[in-house]
Structures are given as C-alpha cells and as structure tokens.
Scaffold this motif. Structure first.
Motif, short mmCIF file in Angstrom:
data_model
loop_
_atom_site.label_atom_id
_atom_site.label_comp_id
_atom_site.label_asym_id
_atom_site.label_seq_id
_atom_site.Cartn_x
_atom_site.Cartn_y
_atom_site.Cartn_z
N LEU A 298 0.88 -1.06 -0.02
CA LEU A 298 0.00 -0.21 -0.03
C LEU A 298 0.81 1.20 0.15
O LEU A 298 1.78 1.13 0.67
CB LEU A 298 -0.97 -0.14 1.14
N LEU A 299 0.40 2.25 -0.92
CA LEU A 299 1.34 3.48 -0.95
C LEU A 299 1.17 4.31 0.48
O LEU A 299 0.26 3.92 1.33
CB LEU A 299 0.67 4.19 -2.12
N PRO A 300 1.97 5.38 0.30
CA PRO A 300 1.98 6.12 1.87
C PRO A 300 0.45 6.68 2.11
O PRO A 300 0.13 6.79 3.13
CB PRO A 300 3.07 7.08 1.67
N ASP A 301 -0.17 6.93 1.02
CA ASP A 301 -1.72 7.25 1.18
C ASP A 301 -2.56 6.24 1.61
O ASP A 301 -3.80 6.68 1.64
CB ASP A 301 -1.85 8.35 0.00
N GLY A 302 -2.07 5.24 1.68
CA GLY A 302 -3.16 3.94 1.88
C GLY A 302 -3.95 3.45 0.60
O GLY A 302 -4.59 2.22 0.79
N THR A 303 -3.55 3.78 -0.44
CA THR A 303 -4.06 3.29 -1.76
C THR A 303 -3.16 2.23 -2.30
O THR A 303 -2.01 2.03 -1.84
CB THR A 303 -4.16 4.27 -2.73
N GLN A 304 -3.62 1.32 -3.21
CA GLN A 304 -2.93 0.34 -3.86
C GLN A 304 -1.90 0.82 -4.76
O GLN A 304 -2.28 1.69 -5.46
CB GLN A 304 -3.90 -0.62 -4.46
N MET A 305 -0.88 0.26 -4.92
CA MET A 305 0.10 0.51 -6.02
C MET A 305 -0.47 0.15 -7.36
O MET A 305 -0.90 -1.24 -7.55
CB MET A 305 1.43 0.24 -5.70
N ASP A 306 -0.50 0.81 -8.40
CA ASP A 306 -0.97 0.33 -9.84
C ASP A 306 0.30 -0.58 -10.07
O ASP A 306 1.47 -0.63 -9.80
CB ASP A 306 -0.85 1.66 -10.74
N LYS A 307 -0.30 -1.45 -11.25
CA LYS A 307 0.60 -2.41 -11.83
C LYS A 307 1.89 -1.80 -12.53
O LYS A 307 1.57 -0.69 -13.05
CB LYS A 307 -0.04 -3.50 -12.54
N PHE A 308 3.18 -2.31 -12.39
CA PHE A 308 4.11 -1.42 -13.28
C PHE A 308 4.79 -2.47 -14.20
O PHE A 308 5.00 -3.73 -13.81
CB PHE A 308 5.08 -0.61 -12.61
N VAL A 309 5.48 -2.00 -15.34
CA VAL A 309 5.96 -3.10 -16.14
C VAL A 309 7.49 -2.72 -16.20
O VAL A 309 7.67 -1.58 -16.58
CB VAL A 309 5.30 -2.70 -17.68
N ILE A 310 8.23 -3.64 -16.09
CA ILE A 310 9.48 -3.60 -16.52
C ILE A 310 9.68 -4.16 -17.99
O ILE A 310 9.60 -5.32 -18.44
CB ILE A 310 10.53 -4.54 -15.52
N LEU A 311 10.27 -3.22 -18.79
CA LEU A 311 10.46 -3.58 -20.22
C LEU A 311 12.07 -4.10 -20.49
O LEU A 311 12.98 -3.45 -19.79
CB LEU A 311 10.31 -2.34 -21.12
N THR A 312 12.08 -5.30 -21.33
CA THR A 312 13.27 -5.49 -21.43
C THR A 312 13.45 -6.09 -22.94
O THR A 312 12.34 -6.01 -23.58
CB THR A 312 13.63 -6.95 -20.66
N PRO A 313 14.55 -5.96 -23.63
CA PRO A 313 14.65 -6.41 -24.98
C PRO A 313 14.18 -7.81 -24.95
O PRO A 313 14.40 -8.70 -23.99
CB PRO A 313 16.48 -6.50 -25.12
N PRO A 314 13.89 -8.44 -26.28
CA PRO A 314 13.47 -9.74 -26.46
C PRO A 314 14.70 -10.85 -26.23
O PRO A 314 15.91 -10.45 -26.37
CB PRO A 314 12.94 -9.69 -27.94
N ALA A 315 14.36 -12.00 -26.12
CA ALA A 315 15.48 -12.98 -25.77
C ALA A 315 16.52 -13.16 -26.95
O ALA A 315 17.44 -13.43 -26.72
CB ALA A 315 14.56 -14.18 -25.25
N ASP A 316 15.73 -13.05 -28.09
CA ASP A 316 16.80 -13.22 -29.41
C ASP A 316 17.71 -12.33 -29.38
O ASP A 316 18.98 -12.30 -29.66
CB ASP A 316 16.06 -13.14 -30.57
N TYR A 317 17.17 -11.09 -28.89
CA TYR A 317 18.26 -9.91 -28.97
C TYR A 317 19.42 -9.89 -27.92
O TYR A 317 20.28 -9.80 -28.12
CB TYR A 317 17.37 -8.36 -28.95
N ASP A 318 18.94 -10.18 -26.77
CA ASP A 318 19.76 -10.35 -25.47
C ASP A 318 19.18 -11.33 -24.48
O ASP A 318 18.38 -10.77 -23.83
CB ASP A 318 20.21 -9.05 -24.88
N PRO A 319 19.26 -12.59 -24.72
CA PRO A 319 18.82 -13.33 -23.58
C PRO A 319 19.00 -12.96 -22.13
O PRO A 319 18.26 -13.40 -21.25
CB PRO A 319 19.34 -14.83 -23.93
N LYS A 320 20.25 -12.43 -21.81
CA LYS A 320 20.60 -12.08 -20.51
C LYS A 320 19.68 -11.13 -20.00
O LYS A 320 19.24 -11.14 -18.73
CB LYS A 320 22.19 -11.67 -20.65
N ARG A 321 19.30 -10.20 -20.79
CA ARG A 321 18.46 -8.91 -20.07
C ARG A 321 17.04 -9.57 -20.04
O ARG A 321 16.32 -9.08 -19.09
CB ARG A 321 18.65 -7.77 -21.21
N ALA A 322 16.63 -10.17 -20.85
CA ALA A 322 15.19 -10.65 -20.68
C ALA A 322 15.18 -11.72 -19.55
O ALA A 322 14.15 -11.41 -19.00
CB ALA A 322 14.81 -11.48 -22.01
N PHE A 323 16.05 -12.56 -19.45
CA PHE A 323 15.93 -13.33 -17.97
C PHE A 323 16.14 -12.49 -16.72
O PHE A 323 15.56 -12.76 -15.95
CB PHE A 323 17.24 -14.32 -18.24
#
Lengths: 297, 585, 323
Positions: free
Chosen positions: B410-435
C-alpha cells in the motif's frame, strides 16, 4: 440439426477412417501428445522446481544431461526440460487448434458469403484474399511484431488466423458456387428463406466436412508458424513453447553440445504436425478426394 | 498372366537399377569434388581468416559506423591519438608526440608522423585540415558535436597542426582526437559534389567507396559482396618496425580474409574445424566448456567497458519516490544474476562506470544489496519502505524475521500501487537482459510490488523509453561505452531529458548538472577525477539507474596458424592485434 | 474473348498492386521507431539524430513522403537503402541472383523427383510401397526447417566434415588464381547442403500433390477410354495420366518459386546464403524502408505474375477450360 442422417454419415466415415493405416498412425501419435499436454497440468504437484517457466533446480547452475531427477536434463538456468516439453505440447495444441479454428471460421463464413452473394461483395472479399495471399506471411508477422512491441500467444494465434483464411475461403467459395445451383437451395429461396438462413441452414452443413478437413491442415501450418516465429525470437517470451525451447538452446550456445535439449522439441514439432497431417489425409480419403483442390498450405 | 507379372517385375527392377545408378553417380561426383576441394584448401593457408557475425554496412566511413564495418575500416583509417592497449592512456598514433598545450591561448600544437597514404602519397597537416572541414561542412554525426569546440585549425607546416579551442575541454584528447583522418586527395571532389546536393550528408554517405585510401596497417584488396572481404598488408603503413604502446608493430600477416557466418553456432563450428582463425564476436558462455576441451582453440576473457542496468522513470509514480528505488536496489540480487545468467563470466556492477575502467571507477558508492543474505536484503528493503510510509496487510517478513508471501503493498496514502511494467529487450536480442527482467520481477513480487516483466521488440522498446517516455522501468545496456566518463553527463544531465535524449530516466538534479558542467572543462585529470567520483556517488544515492552486471567479453581464436593476439578491454579484436599477430612457424 | 480475359486480369493485378503499395508505405511508417532508433550510442546526440532523420527525408509530412514514394515508384526509382547507402535496385540484383540459383535448382529437382515418385506411389496405391512413400513424404513435409538444416550442417559439415559450413564460396580459393573449373566446383560444393535441405522439404509436398492429382486423374473417363482402347499400362500411366496430373505441380512450382523469396529466409540465414529472403528480414528489422518496400513489391509482383501465368498456362494446357 444433428439428425440421424449426419450421425450415420459420421459413423460410416469413421469406419473408413479407422481402417486407413495412415489415419490410425495419426490418431496414435496424437493420443501420445494429448497425454503429454494433459500431464502438463499435473506439473505443479511436483513442486515449484518443475515449473516449466520459473522453476529452477537450486543445485544446478549449468545445463545437465538426463538424470533421475530430470528425465531429459536441464537447461542452462536449471529448468527441467521434460517439464518444458510437456508444457510445450499443451501450448502447441492451444495454438494449433485455436488458430486453425479461427481461420476456418473466418474462411468458411467469408467463402460462403462471397460465393452466395457474388457481385461486388464477392469481388472485394476475394481481392482482399488475393492481397493477403500475395504477402509473405513470415515477414508480415515480423513487421507486426515490431508494431505491437511483442507478441503474446493469443496475438500470434489471432494473426496466424488472419493470414491463413484466404486459401480456405477460396475452396469454400467454389463449393458454395456449385451448391448454389442445386435445386434444394433454389427451392428454399422460392419458399422465402432469407439469405442468412440459406447460408447457415443449407449451405453450411454441406461445406462443413470440407472445412473440417482443412482445419487439420491449418493446425499443422499454425504449429509450424508459431515454432518458426518463436525460434526467430518473435514468440511470447513469457510462455514456454517448443519453438521457444529451440530459441533458448540456440541463443544460449548449447545447440551442438546439448543434444538432449535440442532433439526433443524439434522432433515433437515434426511429429505433432505429422500426426495432424496424417489425420487430414485419412479424412481426405473418407471425403471425396476430388474435393481437394489445394495440395498444401 | 504370368508374363505380365514378369514384365512388371522386370520393369520395376529396371527402374530401381536406373535410380540407383543415377544416385550413385551423383553421390560419387559430390564426394569426389568434396575430397578434391578439401585437399586444395590445406595447400595455401597463410591467410588470417576472420569470421564476422554480419555483413559490414558500408566501406564508406561516414556510413559504416556499425560494429562490423568498423572492424574493416579501423584497419584503414587512423586517428591522431589512440589508447594504449594495457594502460588505456591516450598515446600518439598518427601524431608524432603528445600535444603541446597552451592553456591560456587554448591551443594544442601537434606534430605529425612522417606517414604515407596507402596510394603512396604523403600524409600531411593539410589532410587534418580537410578532415576538420568535412566534419564541419556536413555536421558529421558523432563527431561534429565534439568538434564544435574547435575555433579553428592551422597548419604552420606540413608536419604540424595547431587546434584553437573556444574554451577549455576535458574531452578534447579522448573524444575529438579519436576521429579518423581522411585523405584530401580521395575525398575532395566527392565532398564538393555532395555539398551541392539537397541532402549533403546523405549524398556523402551514399557515395560508394570502392577503394578506401588510409594510413592503417591494411588496405582493401577485394570485396565480394555476400562472400568475403580480402585485405592486404599496407606497404606504406607508418607503424611498421616502430614500437608503439609497448608492441613492435608489423603487420606480420600478408592477407586477411573476412567472411560472414549467419549464426554464431555455425561460426564456432567453423572455428573448431579450422575454417577460420578467429570469430570476431562475443560468444555465449554456453560454448565455453566445449571449447575448453579443444586443444587448438584458445579462449580469451576480457573486461568490457559496458553497462547493463535497470532504469526507472522518475517523471511519474511510483518511481518518482527515491525510497522505492532504493528498496528495489536492495532486493535485486546481482550475484544471483551473475551466477545464473552470466554463469559467472562477468562482474556484478555497483557503479555506473565499470570497474574495468579503474581510473574513473568509484568503488565507494552505496551498494545496497551487496554482501547481504536474502533475509538481510528483505529486512532492509522493508525498513526503507516502512520509513517512507509504505505498508502491507501481510508484510513480507513475519515478526520473527521469517519470509512470507506478502499482500500487495500500500502506498503512503493507503491506496494500492498500480501495476508497473519492466520492459526488457526480447530474448533473441539479448537473452541475458530478458532473463534478468524475469528474475527482478520475481524479487519485487516477494516484496509485494505488482511488477510485470515484459520483453519488447528492440525498436519499439527504444521508441517507448527514449522517444515517448511512456514506461515505468526498463532493463537496457550499453555494450561499448567510451573510456572517457563524460557519458555520465549525457545520461543524467537534466537538459538531456527530452525525446531522443540520453537522459531516459528523466533525472533532474541542479547540483549534479553543475558538477557535470564543471568536469567538462577541467583539463587536469586528477581534479576532474574527484568530480567524476562525486557524480557517481550522487547517482547511486538517487538510483535513477541501478547498475546490474557487466559481462566479460568471451572470444575464441584458433592457435594453430596465428598467435600473439593483444588482449585489452573489449577483447582481442583490435588494431593492436592486427598489427602484431604472427603466423606460427 | 480470351484477350478480354487477359486484359481484365491485368487491371485486377494493377489494382491489387496499388493497394499493396499503399499498404506497405503506411505499415512501415506507422510501425514504431525509425532507421536510427535502434542505434544505442551515447556519442550520438539528439541533434545528430534529428540531422540524420532530416537527411533521410523522414522529417517531411507523411502525405508528402507518400507522394514522393509514388512518384519514385512510377519513374522506376526505388531509392537508396538507408542501411547500405547503395541503390536498392543494385542490392536486390546482387541478392536475387543467389536466391534464384539456389531455389530454382532445388525446386526443379524436387518437382522432377516428386512427379516421378508421386506417379509411382499413385500407381501402386494402397500397397506397401505407396504407404512407405506417402509417410516419408509427410515426414519430409512436416520437418521443422531450421532445426533440420542445423542438424544437417552439424552432421555433414562438421562431424563428417565433407561440406563447407555455409557461405557461397571458399575465399581462399577465389582470392588465389584458381581455374574456373575449381571455382565452379567450389560453388557446387557449397550448394549441396542448402540444396539438400530445400530439396527434401519440397520433395514431400510435390510427391503428395502429384500422388493425389494422379489418383483423381486415374478416375477420369478418358483413362477408362484409353484402357478400353487396349493401350499398354505404361502408356496410360506416363502419357495420359501423368501428363495431366502434373498440372497442379506446375502451378505449385510457379508459386513456390515466387514465395521462395520469403520462405527461404530461414534456410538462407542458417547456411549464410546471401540471398534476398535473409536481406528482407534484415531490412525489416533495421527499418530500412526503401529496401524492405522494394523487396515486398518484388515478391508481390512475382506472385501476381506467376498466378497470371499459371492461369493462362492452364487455359492453354487443359482443353476443358475455356474462358
């Protein structure tokens, strides 16, 4: 709709079908893969280590050959290859059947409408089909991949369906054209049946077997396309599939060192598509072989 | 009836015989030619054969700025100063000596070596003037922005050039003097014509260079598109017989053949088979165990001047809160990423400047997760979040300090945190970053954060992160950072927070900006170093980027035919290797 | 009547082509990123990038770019590749040669073998020979191409070591003064593995196609008539049935040649064959609009023309079809 006539036809067809050795072999292979796909639902019972995507064996840091705990070995982060193979079977069925289903529905409806309506509706629909057929599908898929950022599995299903309906609709259209001139259609039109009713009540039952036959071929095409896409790195990375497994073995540099990792997904892809294809060929013998206009897709 | 059957049998026998004969002939021909050709090959094996991962883009140096073109072009076009392979100091290359610097008049006086272009004409100060002219006339990308600092260039005589600067610059030697010098004779007519066009730069880049003229150790002999590039030793190379950077320069190789391999698996097979002597590309750790067993292959592990990191969007919630960023920095287990994804071929990164760049690297920044056990990491992360007002219904830690599955934070104001996305390059471009993205997602979920890792096609990823700024967090990297740390300014300078600007996080700190501007004009490196260390400390305090790991560059070369590769930061594929690698007697 | 039919076909093709032309333009322009968005190089400032974009003419309004695109197309100017800085026509010319060499050879060999084996299979329908052939053809047809190609490369190129690991020629032979014969042999030597891959994959589909086509022809009245006339089985099989049954195979050969530009990409990539399919995928991922567009248009054109030729050929070969 399922009156006695259709049941009889089905039973008769099934008898011919099951006599065919190709069909029998197809059913046999298919059953094995179905068991595998069903088994993938039991994976959670064996603990988080056997989760195909996130399960990591804490004792293994490199790819290991088959052992008692990992029947087909592990990949380079310590995930169980057999678990991935089972999960891959499930995904292959989902992708293959659903995209084949969508493309057949699309192709059948468009083909029937186009054939029945004729005129400019027919012209537009068939020219659209031509345009889609002319486009190189793999490359179009790649462009779409960059357009959408990344595919998820359902997007792939959807796009395969979109790319693959035209061939079906052509065949259904020509079938519809020949049905249209039959007396019973003429009769119902005179009796005042609406076009929609004619299309779905009278034409559809007659083109359905053909559509169903095409579906088995579409399943093979869809599975192969998904595998090729994933192999090239445009698949859904959050979803284990056989193509994805090949992509991993390739990109992690284990291609020629870990045969236990390379061979199973490749063989599975070929075998499953083979099974569906055999099924189709056997069905083809059941239906009139002259119905088939198109060899492969 | 019987005769009929016999006829049929006869016929099918005849057919079978025919097929067999045909097939056998074909196989014999193919095998014979294969044997013949494999014998042919072993005869003349004095070419240094190098595999490339992709076709070079262009042999026009203004267009060929990609990694593969540069592998060819850096053998041809040379800068005035180069980096010493071991100490990484800037040392004279086409220049004869260190510059004479007049700090009050802001001039750099540079003596040039006696050198010749590969067509036999003399290399003079006039060529340097011409190069400056081209960079200014066409506003050459990459160079113009650095060269702008030059007021004018003079050539008192054929062997001397004097650079007049507008203001003092810390990056003059490292970022301006690394530009390749071109020959006026070859380029003058081309540039004159290009300047008359509607799109001058594009016409210059589209000029097809059949025969590049340079001062480097090799010249182009033949380029057969799609098949190979043949380079020959340059008889006029200025370095032959000289000792520069501690190496007696050759080149000792008469011919180099470059060829492309579509996939690295095949390139490595070619290496094992002896088809190529060196594969000029980073290889995946998966190949190591196999290659180690090969006696004829040497493996090289070198540090990379690279940065792989988790970046946050500081422009909007939730990551505009520094406490959250610090808590995340605390739970990310860099050692785990290192051991699982990099198979320990690399180092965990704690500061923005890689530790391999030892002069500028700051080892004393806040390291958050380093050296902590899982429970300790969790405990400190929970503490950081609690102190900042975050809460859970079921916290990740039970009162007695055990880990549990938490409820959503819960955020400091007591509400729920929105979903957030971690963007990564695709596995074929760089499997390390995707993993890495997937693993970070799991750790954040253990903290009750609604994290989702999502690989995205590389084009779209950069467009989203750099162009549109519509993202929460991302995993990206720079594979080849310049050794000069001025990029710190580029990444975090508040004015670079604009579409296409390099400040992707949107970090804005007036104090940082001030120091970043100051270090730019400090010519005294020790003084500048203090500021650079301070900049790193500030960044790791505010964590707009969380450095993750720096992989080693792993390369493989055959040791049967050629030896003496020079290992340096970023691997053995460099101009020094090409100048000193020797055939095995 | 026939002339009218051909004319109508041409107009149809022109319209389809224009739609594709337009679709391509917008598809590329609307996809995120531009030719330089993939470059991760802190040395490039935003000003540099804006400069590069404007030099490529991509800063103009979309409709203006579209007009230029159409104008260039009509005048036969396909522009200069953003990536290579060379005229698109030249790049395509170079790559297309290699693709045609490999794919026409593979397709023709596979079609010849497929027709012949398919004929035999159909003739022996239901026997063991037919079953073995059909099932092996199915296996060939459903093989996963890249997987199979890599295995082939590994076994034949590395383990056995008889064939080169990709590429089109051995540089060390071509750089020296080898005779033309050696060079030719070298080229053939490099072609064997990719050719074998494509051959096996195509063979399956041609065999199946020929088999089913032959089976349906064998039920036709004129075969029965021929039998009644007392012609020998061999004559019936080879002269009457096979000739007509080969029609769909011819169609399929025409179309698959056109599609080889696209579908061959995977094979080309694995065998490092510098063909057009590999180039197209590369151009798409690099946002090299001029090159990618030209490749696409080429494919579309070839497919459309191939379709047309096949239609006309049908009309000419099969006397039952009249227009």
């Amino acid at each position: 709709m399922l009156n006695n006539h259709y049941v009889q036809r089905f039973v008769k067809g099934w008898r011919i079908f099951i006599k065919n050795p190709v069909g029998k072999a197809g059913i046999g292979i298919l059953t094995v893969f179905m068991i595998m796909a069903l088994a993938s639902f039991c994976l959670p019972l064996f603990g988080p280590m056997y989760d195909p995507m996130t399960g990591i064996d804490p004792n293994i840091k490199i790819s290991t050959p088959p052992s008692l705990t990992h029947w087909l070995g592990t990949d380079n982060v310590g995930r169980d290859i057999f678990a991935q193979l089972l999960e891959g079977a499930k995904v292959a069925f989902i992708v293959g059947l659903s995209s084949a289903f969508f493309s057949i529905v699309l192709g059948t409806v468009i083909g029937m409408v186009s054939g029945y309506a004729g005129g400019w509706v027919d012209a537009i629909l068939m020219r659209t089909a031509d345009i889609i057929m002319v486009m190189p599908s793999l490359v179009i898929l790649l462009i779409l991949a960059s357009l959408f950022g990344q595919f998820n599995i359902w997007l792939i299903v959807f796009i395969i369906a979109i790319m693959r309906w035209p061939a079906v609709s052509r065949v259904i259209r020509s079938q519809t054209l020949s049905l249209k001139t039959r007396p019973f259609i003429e009769a119902s039109r005179v009796a005042g049946a609406s076009s929609v009713r004619i299309i779905f009540r009278h034409i559809m039952p007659n083109v359905l077997p053909l559509a169903f036959l095409y579906m088995t071929f579409r399943v093979t095409a869809a599975i192969l396309v998904e595998a090729a896409l994933s192999f090239l790195g445009f698949g859904d990375p959050s979803q284990v599939s056989w193509g994805m497994m090949l992509q991993w073995v390739w990109k992690s540099g284990h291609m020629f060192q870990a045969p236990y990792w390379l061979i199973p997904p490749g063989i599975s892809i070929s075998l499953l598509t083979l099974a569906f294809y055999m099924l189709g060929r056997a069905m083809d013998e059941v239906l009139d072989p002259r119905l088939r206009k198109e060899g492969q897709s | 009836m019987r005769s009929n059957i016999r006829k049929r049998v006869c016929r099918s026998l005849k057919q079978t015989e025919l097929i067999t004969r045909f097939a056998l002939t074909a196989v014999v021909i193919v095998l014979a030619s294969a044997l013949f050709l494999s014998c042919q090959k072993t005869k003349e094996d004095r070419f240094l054969k190098i595999g490339l991962p992709e076709e070079p883009r262009s042999l026009n140096l203004w267009l060929g700025t990609d990694a593969n073109s540069r592998k060819i072009l850096t053998q041809i076009y040379q800068p005035l100063y180069n980096r010493h392979p071991e100490t990484l100091e800037i040392i004279p290359w086409l220049a004869a000596d260190d510059p004479i610097i007049d700090e009050t008049a802001l001039t750099y006086t540079i003596k040039l070596r006696k050198a010749k272009w590969s067509d036999g004409t003399d290399f003079t100060s006039d060529d340097v003037l011409f190069t400056k002219q081209v960079i200014f006339d066409f506003q050459i990308p990459r160079y113009y922005s650095k060269w702008k600092i030059i007021e004018k260039v003079e050539a008192p005589d054929a062997q001397t050039v004097v650079f007049h600067l507008k203001k003092p610059s810390a990056i003059f030697m490292s970022r301006v003097m690394n530009a390749p010098i071109i020959s006026r004779k070859q380029w003058e007519s081309v540039t004159r014509e290009a300047l008359t066009k509607e799109k001058p730069l594009r016409s210059l880049q589209d000029h097809v260079v059949e025969n590049p003229v340079g001062t480097g150790p090799f010249t182009l002999a033949e380029y057969k598109k799609g098949a190979y590039i043949h380079m020959k030793k340059n008889p006029h190379f200025f370095g032959t017989g000289l000792t520069i950077g501690g190496h007696l320069l050759g080149p000792y190789v008469n011919d180099i053949l470059f060829r492309v391999y579509g996939t690295s698996d095949v390139a490595i097979l070619a290496l094992k088979k002896g088809d190529i002597d060196y594969y000029w590309w980073d290889i995946q750790p998966g190949y190591i165990s196999d290659l180690k067993e090969q006696d004829n292959v040497d493996l090289y592990f070198n540090k990379k001047s690279a940065l792989y990191y988790l970046g946050f969007n500081l422009r909007k919630p939730p990551f505009n809160d520094v406490a959250l960023r610090r808590a995340i920095a605390t739970v990310v287990d860099k050692e785990f990423i290192l051991s699982r994804i990099l198979q320990n071929y690399g180092t965990a990164m704690h500061s923005i400047i890689p530790s391999g760049n030892h002069f500028w690297h700051n080892p004393n920044v806040e390291t958050y997760s380093h050296g902590k056990s899982k429970e300790e990491r969790m405990t400190s992360a929970v503490k950081i979040l609690r102190d900042a007002g975050y809460s859970w219904e079921t916290p990740p830690l039970t009162p007695d300090g055990k880990l549990t599955v938490p409820s959503d934070i819960l955020l400091p104001d007591g509400t729920q945190m929105d979903k957030f996305v971690i963007l990564t390059p695709p596995a074929d471009y760089d499997p390390k970053r995707a993993f890495a993205g997937t693993m970070i997602q799991e750790w954040l979920r253990e903290l009750g954060l609604p994290a989702f890792s999502r690989p995205m096609a590389f084009n779209s990823l950069l467009d989203t992160v750099k162009g549109k700024h519509e993202f929460d967090a991302f995993v990206l990297g720079y594979g080849k950072l310049n050794l000069d740390p001025d990029y710190l300014r580029a990444f975090f300078y508040s004015k670079n927070d604009k579409p296409r600007g390099w400040n992707m996080s949107g970090y804005s700190n007036p104090k940082f900006d001030q120091i970043a501007d100051m270090q730019r004009v400090l010519v005294d490196t020790e003084e500048r170093k203090k500021l650079i260390l301070e900049m790193q400390r500030m960044i790791l305090d505010d964590v707009p980027y969380l450095p993750l790991y720096n992989p080693h560059i792993i390369e493989a070369a055959l040791n049967e035919n050629f030896r003496g590769w020079v290992a340096k930061v970023d691997g053995i594929g460099n101009i020094w290797s090409m100048c000193v690698v020797k055939p095995v007697e | 009547m026939r002339l009218q039919y051909i004319l109508a076909k041409f107009i149809e093709i022109a319209v389809i082509f224009f739609v594709i032309l337009t679709m391509l333009f917008f598809l590329f322009r609307l996809s995120p990123g531009d030719p330089i968005s993939k470059v991760v190089d802190p040395m490039l400032t935003p000003e540099d990038m804006a400069h590069m974009i404007s030099q490529m003419g991509l800063d103009k309004p979309l409709w203006e770019q579209y007009v230029i695109y159409l104008k260039n197309f009509v005048t036969g100017n396909f522009g200069v590749s953003f990536h290579y800085g060379e005229p698109v026509s030249r790049i395509i010319g170079e790559r297309l040669g290699w693709t045609i060499l490999l794919f026409t050879t593979a397709t023709f060999l596979a079609a010849l073998a497929g027709v012949w084996l398919g004929k035999v299979a159909a003739w022996n329908k239901g026997k063991r020979m037919d079953n073995v052939m059909s099932i092996s053809a199915l296996v060939c047809y459903t093989l996963f191409i890249p997987w199979f190609a890599l295995l082939l490369l590994w076994i034949m190129g590395f383990k056995v070591g008889l064939f080169p690991l990709g590429g089109v020629l051995s540089p060390e032979l071509w750089v020296g003064d080898s005779s033309t014969l050696v060079k030719l042999l070298d080229l053939i030597h490099h072609m064997v593995l990719p050719l074998l891959t494509l051959f096996i994959i195509n063979l399956g589909s041609y065999l199946l196609l020929m088999r089913s086509s032959m089976l349906s022809v064998l039920k036709e009245d004129y075969i029965i008539t021929a039998r009644a006339k007392g012609l020998s089985e061999k004559v019936i099989r080879d002269k009457h049935a096979a000739k007509n049954a080969a029609l769909p195979v011819i169609t399929s050969v025409g179309l698959s040649l056109a599609f080889s530009i696209n579908g061959g990409a995977l094979t080309e990539q694995i065998f490092t064959w510098p063909g057009i399919g590999r180039e197209l995928i590369f151009a798409v991922s690099n946002n090299d609009y001029p090159l990618a567009q030209a490749c696409f248009l080429l494919i579309a054109l070839v497919v459309l023309v191939a379709n047309l030729i096949v239609d006309l050929l049908y009309a000419w070969l099969d006397p039952r079809i009249t227009y």
